[in-house]
Scaffold this motif. Structure first.
Motif, PDB file in Angstrom:
ATOM      1  N   VAL A  61      32.601  34.593  34.896  1.00  0.00           N
ATOM      2  CA  VAL A  61      32.203  34.997  36.089  1.00  0.00           C
ATOM      3  C   VAL A  61      33.174  36.086  36.590  1.00  0.00           C
ATOM      4  O   VAL A  61      34.537  36.006  36.908  1.00  0.00           O
ATOM      5  N   GLY A  62      32.358  37.295  36.992  1.00  0.00           N
ATOM      6  CA  GLY A  62      33.219  38.261  37.529  1.00  0.00           C
ATOM      7  C   GLY A  62      33.267  38.512  39.024  1.00  0.00           C
ATOM      8  O   GLY A  62      32.827  37.513  39.728  1.00  0.00           O
ATOM      9  N   ARG A  63      33.724  39.532  39.359  1.00  0.00           N
ATOM     10  CA  ARG A  63      33.539  39.952  40.876  1.00  0.00           C
ATOM     11  C   ARG A  63      32.264  39.680  41.598  1.00  0.00           C
ATOM     12  O   ARG A  63      31.197  40.204  40.790  1.00  0.00           O
ATOM     13  N   ASN A  64      32.064  38.949  42.428  1.00  0.00           N
ATOM     14  CA  ASN A  64      30.817  38.873  42.927  1.00  0.00           C
ATOM     15  C   ASN A  64      29.707  38.334  42.378  1.00  0.00           C
ATOM     16  O   ASN A  64      28.542  38.233  42.463  1.00  0.00           O
ATOM     17  N   LYS A  65      30.327  37.157  41.536  1.00  0.00           N
ATOM     18  CA  LYS A  65      29.520  36.518  40.419  1.00  0.00           C
ATOM     19  C   LYS A  65      28.868  37.142  39.417  1.00  0.00           C
ATOM     20  O   LYS A  65      27.841  36.789  38.665  1.00  0.00           O
ATOM     21  N   LYS A  66      29.210  38.546  39.079  1.00  0.00           N
ATOM     22  CA  LYS A  66      28.532  39.418  38.112  1.00  0.00           C
ATOM     23  C   LYS A  66      29.199  38.778  36.900  1.00  0.00           C
ATOM     24  O   LYS A  66      30.524  38.825  36.768  1.00  0.00           O
ATOM     25  N   PRO A  67      28.358  38.736  36.026  1.00  0.00           N
ATOM     26  CA  PRO A  67      28.995  38.373  34.484  1.00  0.00           C
ATOM     27  C   PRO A  67      29.521  39.767  33.983  1.00  0.00           C
ATOM     28  O   PRO A  67      29.221  40.650  34.001  1.00  0.00           O
ATOM     29  N   VAL A  71      46.417  40.783  38.165  1.00  0.00           N
ATOM     30  CA  VAL A  71      46.626  39.884  39.110  1.00  0.00           C
ATOM     31  C   VAL A  71      45.394  39.389  40.017  1.00  0.00           C
ATOM     32  O   VAL A  71      44.804  40.186  40.537  1.00  0.00           O
ATOM     33  N   GLY A  72      44.881  38.071  39.903  1.00  0.00           N
ATOM     34  CA  GLY A  72      43.727  37.664  40.456  1.00  0.00           C
ATOM     35  C   GLY A  72      43.523  36.364  39.999  1.00  0.00           C
ATOM     36  O   GLY A  72      43.899  35.688  38.987  1.00  0.00           O
ATOM     37  N   PRO A  73      42.317  35.785  40.430  1.00  0.00           N
ATOM     38  CA  PRO A  73      41.842  34.268  39.992  1.00  0.00           C
ATOM     39  C   PRO A  73      41.239  34.515  38.528  1.00  0.00           C
ATOM     40  O   PRO A  73      40.603  35.118  38.134  1.00  0.00           O
ATOM     41  N   ARG A  74      41.690  33.500  37.788  1.00  0.00           N
ATOM     42  CA  ARG A  74      41.350  33.435  36.374  1.00  0.00           C
ATOM     43  C   ARG A  74      39.742  33.196  36.326  1.00  0.00           C
ATOM     44  O   ARG A  74      39.210  32.532  37.077  1.00  0.00           O
ATOM     45  N   PRO A  75      39.097  34.205  35.537  1.00  0.00           N
ATOM     46  CA  PRO A  75      37.775  34.113  35.508  1.00  0.00           C
ATOM     47  C   PRO A  75      37.360  32.864  34.584  1.00  0.00           C
ATOM     48  O   PRO A  75      37.875  32.449  33.711  1.00  0.00           O
ATOM     49  N   CYS A  76      36.278  32.108  35.276  1.00  0.00           N
ATOM     50  CA  CYS A  76      35.844  30.978  34.871  1.00  0.00           C
ATOM     51  C   CYS A  76      34.413  31.171  34.111  1.00  0.00           C
ATOM     52  O   CYS A  76      33.911  32.399  34.239  1.00  0.00           O
ATOM     53  N   LEU A  77      33.779  30.207  33.559  1.00  0.00           N
ATOM     54  CA  LEU A  77      32.714  30.052  32.778  1.00  0.00           C
ATOM     55  C   LEU A  77      31.553  29.638  33.744  1.00  0.00           C
ATOM     56  O   LEU A  77      31.867  29.287  34.787  1.00  0.00           O
ATOM     57  N   PHE A  78      30.443  30.220  33.332  1.00  0.00           N
ATOM     58  CA  PHE A  78      29.138  30.049  34.477  1.00  0.00           C
ATOM     59  C   PHE A  78      28.829  28.609  34.596  1.00  0.00           C
ATOM     60  O   PHE A  78      28.120  28.294  35.603  1.00  0.00           O
ATOM     61  N   ASN A  79      29.223  27.907  33.750  1.00  0.00           N
ATOM     62  CA  ASN A  79      28.961  26.462  33.659  1.00  0.00           C
ATOM     63  C   ASN A  79      29.791  25.590  34.157  1.00  0.00           C
ATOM     64  O   ASN A  79      29.736  24.389  34.625  1.00  0.00           O
ATOM     65  N   ALA A 102      31.479  26.710  43.025  1.00  0.00           N
ATOM     66  CA  ALA A 102      30.962  26.615  44.435  1.00  0.00           C
ATOM     67  C   ALA A 102      32.311  26.499  45.378  1.00  0.00           C
ATOM     68  O   ALA A 102      32.222  26.892  46.408  1.00  0.00           O
ATOM     69  N   GLN A 103      33.484  26.097  44.899  1.00  0.00           N
ATOM     70  CA  GLN A 103      34.802  25.990  45.583  1.00  0.00           C
ATOM     71  C   GLN A 103      35.143  27.517  45.803  1.00  0.00           C
ATOM     72  O   GLN A 103      35.719  27.611  46.988  1.00  0.00           O
ATOM     73  N   ARG A 104      35.054  28.440  44.875  1.00  0.00           N
ATOM     74  CA  ARG A 104      35.559  29.727  45.077  1.00  0.00           C
ATOM     75  C   ARG A 104      34.613  30.491  46.004  1.00  0.00           C
ATOM     76  O   ARG A 104      35.404  31.282  46.755  1.00  0.00           O
ATOM     77  N   GLU A 105      33.232  30.156  45.701  1.00  0.00           N
ATOM     78  CA  GLU A 105      32.477  30.660  46.741  1.00  0.00           C
ATOM     79  C   GLU A 105      32.392  30.640  47.905  1.00  0.00           C
ATOM     80  O   GLU A 105      32.530  31.499  49.048  1.00  0.00           O
ATOM     81  N   SER A 106      32.672  29.421  48.444  1.00  0.00           N
ATOM     82  CA  SER A 106      33.099  28.911  49.840  1.00  0.00           C
ATOM     83  C   SER A 106      34.339  29.238  50.400  1.00  0.00           C
ATOM     84  O   SER A 106      34.311  29.409  51.549  1.00  0.00           O
ATOM     85  N   ASP A 145      45.437  24.668  36.672  1.00  0.00           N
ATOM     86  CA  ASP A 145      44.398  25.502  35.598  1.00  0.00           C
ATOM     87  C   ASP A 145      42.980  24.796  36.296  1.00  0.00           C
ATOM     88  O   ASP A 145      42.983  24.231  37.122  1.00  0.00           O
ATOM     89  N   MET A 146      41.953  25.246  35.426  1.00  0.00           N
ATOM     90  CA  MET A 146      40.705  24.818  35.729  1.00  0.00           C
ATOM     91  C   MET A 146      40.164  23.435  35.700  1.00  0.00           C
ATOM     92  O   MET A 146      38.956  22.900  36.141  1.00  0.00           O
ATOM     93  N   SER A 147      41.216  22.575  35.503  1.00  0.00           N
ATOM     94  CA  SER A 147      40.770  21.275  35.369  1.00  0.00           C
ATOM     95  C   SER A 147      40.856  20.424  36.782  1.00  0.00           C
ATOM     96  O   SER A 147      40.585  19.299  36.917  1.00  0.00           O
ATOM     97  N   THR A 148      41.375  21.267  37.660  1.00  0.00           N
ATOM     98  CA  THR A 148      41.480  20.793  39.186  1.00  0.00           C
ATOM     99  C   THR A 148      40.960  21.751  39.887  1.00  0.00           C
ATOM    100  O   THR A 148      41.631  22.668  40.767  1.00  0.00           O
ATOM    101  N   PRO A 149      39.472  21.811  39.999  1.00  0.00           N
ATOM    102  CA  PRO A 149      38.729  22.893  40.305  1.00  0.00           C
ATOM    103  C   PRO A 149      38.961  23.139  42.159  1.00  0.00           C
ATOM    104  O   PRO A 149      39.178  24.451  42.753  1.00  0.00           O
ATOM    105  N   VAL A 150      39.187  21.990  42.994  1.00  0.00           N
ATOM    106  CA  VAL A 150      39.460  22.325  44.131  1.00  0.00           C
ATOM    107  C   VAL A 150      40.855  22.924  44.526  1.00  0.00           C
ATOM    108  O   VAL A 150      41.072  23.781  45.409  1.00  0.00           O
ATOM    109  N   LEU A 151      41.726  22.457  43.855  1.00  0.00           N
ATOM    110  CA  LEU A 151      43.169  22.935  43.930  1.00  0.00           C
ATOM    111  C   LEU A 151      43.239  24.367  43.595  1.00  0.00           C
ATOM    112  O   LEU A 151      43.791  25.205  44.070  1.00  0.00           O
ATOM    113  N   LEU A 152      42.708  24.639  42.490  1.00  0.00           N
ATOM    114  CA  LEU A 152      42.737  25.827  42.015  1.00  0.00           C
ATOM    115  C   LEU A 152      42.026  26.922  42.975  1.00  0.00           C
ATOM    116  O   LEU A 152      42.502  28.088  43.142  1.00  0.00           O
ATOM    117  N   ALA A 153      40.572  26.481  43.503  1.00  0.00           N
ATOM    118  CA  ALA A 153      40.093  27.545  44.249  1.00  0.00           C
ATOM    119  C   ALA A 153      41.007  27.760  45.607  1.00  0.00           C
ATOM    120  O   ALA A 153      41.168  28.815  45.991  1.00  0.00           O
TER     121      ALA A 153
END
Length: 185
Positions: free
Chosen positions: A42-48, A103-111, A117-121, A141-149
């Motif tokens: 997932v890239g900037r503005n959800k562009k793959p 420097v920026g948020p680590r890119p996640c997978l689309f699944n 959702a947390q990052r988008e909000s 890391d990505m195992s804690t999505p709310v904290l990460l976002a």
């Protein structure tokens, strides 16, 4: 200004690091037969975009977030690459192309629906994803999505040129564990 730093440092990193990249590719061929790993993220503005890294796991490993992968899938050479963060070097190409920042948020997978959702909000997806950042140097890391976002949002709201260099220096000096795989790592 940060984009200019990204361009300069990624170009220099690829140019000066070319001999090391070449050595790692050759060793990677012997390790897995396929040293470069490509994965849609997932890239900037959800562009793959297609993220490139050095392969650290066996070729037939399922395409899941690191915290869901099996530690048995990591090769001995892959373990070394992850520990030294050398597996991230090919991402300088993503930075040079403008798909990522240093420097920026680590890119996640689309699944990873909850994280997206947390990052988008929080407006996090409007930024270029990065190789490192506040979450990475604090072992989030990505195992804690709310904290990460939340951490990504905090970083983006306070990202200055000084903070940009601070996160890079902290990463290079070994702060943060990177994308952890549970188990033997």
């Amino acid at each position: 200004m940060i984009r200019l730093f990204d361009l300069v440092f990624s170009a220099l990193g690829l140019l000066l690091g070319f001999p090391l990249l070449l050595v790692l590719v050759v060793i990677g061929f012997f390790d897995t037969g396929s040293p470069i790993f490509r994965q849609e993220r997932v890239g900037r503005n959800k562009k793959p975009f297609t993220l490139v890294k050095f392969r650290t796991m066996k070729k037939d490993t399922a395409s899941v977030a690191s915290h869901l992968a099996s530690a048995d899938a990591i090769t001995p050479f892959g373990r070394l690459l992850r520990r030294t963060k050398l597996d991230e070097l090919p991402q300088l190409w993503n930075v040079l192309k403008g798909e990522m920042s240093l420097v920026g948020p680590r890119p996640c997978l689309f699944n990873q629906d909850e994280l997206i959702a947390q990052r988008e909000s929080r407006g996090v997806l409007s930024a270029r994803p990065g190789i490192t950042g506040l979450a990475q140097v604090n072992d989030i890391d990505m195992s804690t999505p709310v904290l990460l976002a939340e951490t990504d949002e905090k970083m983006l709201k306070s990202l200055t040129v000084g903070a940009y260099f601070k996160y890079i220096l902290m990463t290079v000096s070994g702060k943060g564990a990177g994308d952890r795989v549970p188990g033997k790592e």
